[in-house]
Design an enzyme around this catalytic site. Structure first.
Site, PDB file in Angstrom:
ATOM      1  CB  SER A  33      -0.895  -0.065   0.982  1.00 18.54           C
ATOM      2  OG  SER A  33      -0.192  -0.199   2.393  1.00 18.54           O
ATOM      3  CG  ASP A 347      -4.359   5.456   6.986  1.00 16.29           C
ATOM      4  OD1 ASP A 347      -3.006   5.141   7.308  1.00 16.29           O
ATOM      5  OD2 ASP A 347      -4.747   4.913   6.158  1.00 16.29           O
ATOM      6  CG  HIS A 350      -1.007   3.635   4.653  1.00 15.99           C
ATOM      7  ND1 HIS A 350      -2.231   3.296   5.000  1.00 15.99           N
ATOM      8  CD2 HIS A 350      -0.404   2.692   4.469  1.00 15.99           C
ATOM      9  CE1 HIS A 350      -2.296   1.987   4.379  1.00 15.99           C
ATOM     10  NE2 HIS A 350      -1.302   1.763   4.091  1.00 15.99           N
TER      11      HIS A 350
END
Ligand code: NAG
Ligand code: NAG
Ligand code: NAG
Ligand code: NAG
Length: 385
Positions: A33, A347, A350
């Protein structure tokens, strides 16, 4: 007149920071991600997706693109600094949807990265959550966001990303012919950012860290060799950040709110073994060149000196809920900070766009071996192979 000023200004900026573009022909991006630019949007039943607000709130037109970020991510900035690119090349699975343009759209690179994926094919199947005895209520909130599609084997693990690249490589050869295709691929940058999810899914309580590291490195070695067989020569490898310091872990696994060193110790060991692996790889195959980015050290130096690096908050996520905004995903209705450039974390897992930009600047341009070695990404891009 105005145009002239802008031009002068940008030239001056380039001179100050020595930002010469290396102009690589193409960039191929693999991993998780941290560099996913929308792969998972194409996976049905996959909820490890960032295709809804507040993700993307600072992206042009506040568009949630699938990046786990308020705006652009590290893949975008690396591409921008390395060549004549606006951002990361598009996701393979998006390009594949349009068969008529597929072949012309892959010639400057492709992004294969998939949020939630790992170096090991079965990352996501073993239980990070249950083995750390996460509370049931948190489990219920956390699973849908992060794990649902790994559980259903719906993310694209690194091995499969490389098989997808084999398809791309075959298509490039069909367009350009063998000689030109080989030249393009050997001068292209192969960026890989992977490992965090393998560690999250295999915590010290489930497997001994040395066993995990050994398992990861033998799998990583096979992935690198497979890419090399497909013609890759320039490898930009991004290490695992101090995952024990992300808001999710601080909020839920640390009584004091400090970083959890059990997880960080594995991240450090992973860096050292990747370093050894790359030395071996480049001595086995003389034409292989690489850069290894120490995102662990980059991030801990930010956390230890937030002011110097321009961040005001290095503990709490900008977007989320609960302790450190680290206990539920970023979505509409969550807490959202307004001064997003002041935050290290977007978040619970990340980095913000600001932190991703700083990481990419460091990888591409840093001097000395502390953060990236044996050369930085711009030098790697410029090497003759
Ligand atoms: C490989 O690429 C072609 C486009 O030339 C596409 O039609 C095909 O579905 C791809 N195969 C896989 C397995 O993705
Ligand atoms: C997050 O917390 C705020 C209070 O700080 C609350 O108003 C909101 O409903 C919560 N949102 C979610 C999605 O839990
Ligand atoms: C890193 O990149 C810059 C810009 O290309 C270069 O001038 C510098 O010498 C490099 N530093 C190291 C240590 O590789
Ligand atoms: C292990 C641990 O700290 N679990 C906590 C995670 O967060 C939830 C929700 O706040 C708590 O109830 C758990 O105790």
């Amino acid at each position: 007149m105005a145009r002239g000023c802008i031009l002068l200004l940008s030239l001056a900026t380039a001179a100050i920071f020595n930002l010469a573009k290396a102009d690589v022909p193409a960039i191929f991006i693999f991993g998780d991600s941290t560099v996913d630019v929308g792969t998972n949007n194409n996976l049905e039943e996959c909820s490890a997706r960032a295709d809804m607000l507040y993700n993307g709130i600072d992206y042009p037109f506040s568009e949630p693109t699938g990046r786990f970020s308020n705006g652009h991510n590290t893949a975008d900035f690396i591409a921008r600094y390395l060549g004549d690119f606006i951002g990361s090349p598009p996701p393979y699975l998006s390009l594949l949807k349009c068969k008529t343009t597929f072949r012309s759209n892959i010639l400057h690179g492709v992004n294969f990265a998939s949020g939630g994926s790992g170096i090991l094919d079965d990352t996501g199947k073993r239980r990070f959550v249950s083995s750390l005895s996460l509370s049931l209520s948190l489990l219920a909130r956390f699973l849908p966001y992060y794990q649902a599609c790994t559980r259903q084997k719906k993310v694209v693990p690194l091995g499969k990303q490389i098989r997808q690249f084999a398809n791309v490589s075959a298509n490039i050869k069909a367009v350009l012919g063998l000689t030109e295709a080989d030249r393009l691929i050997s001068n292209s940058m192969f960026i890989i950012s992977a490992g965090s999810n393998d560690i999250f899914d295999n915590p010290p309580t489930s497997i001994s860290p040395p066993e995990l590291i050994t398992e990861l490195q033998s799998a990583y070695a096979i992935h690198l060799e497979n890419l090399h067989k497909l013609g890759a020569k320039k490898f930009g490898i991004i290490g695992v950040p101090p995952i024990g310091c992300c808001p999710f872990v601080r909020a839920n696994y640390s009584a004091t709110g400090d970083c959890v060193d059990d997880l960080n110790a594995i991240a450090r060991a992973f860096y050292d073994s990747t370093d050894a692996l790359l030395r071996q790889f480049s001595s086995d195959f003389k034409e292989v060149k690489y850069s290894l980015g120490n995102t662990y050290l980059m991030t801990t130096s930010l956390i230890d000196n937030p002011i110097a690096s321009g961040f005001k908050n290095v503990k709490t996520a900008c977007c989320g809920n609960g302790t450190f905004n680290g206990q539920s995903p970023c979505r509409v209705g969550a807490n959202l900070c307004s001064n997003r450039n002041d935050y290290l974390f977007w978040d619970m897992f990340h980095p913000t766009q600001a932190a991703s930009k700083l990481a990419a600047l460091t990888l591409v341009y840093a001097e000395g071996p502390e953060f990236v070695k044996p050369m930085n990404f711009s030098q790697l891009a410029a090497v003759d192979v």
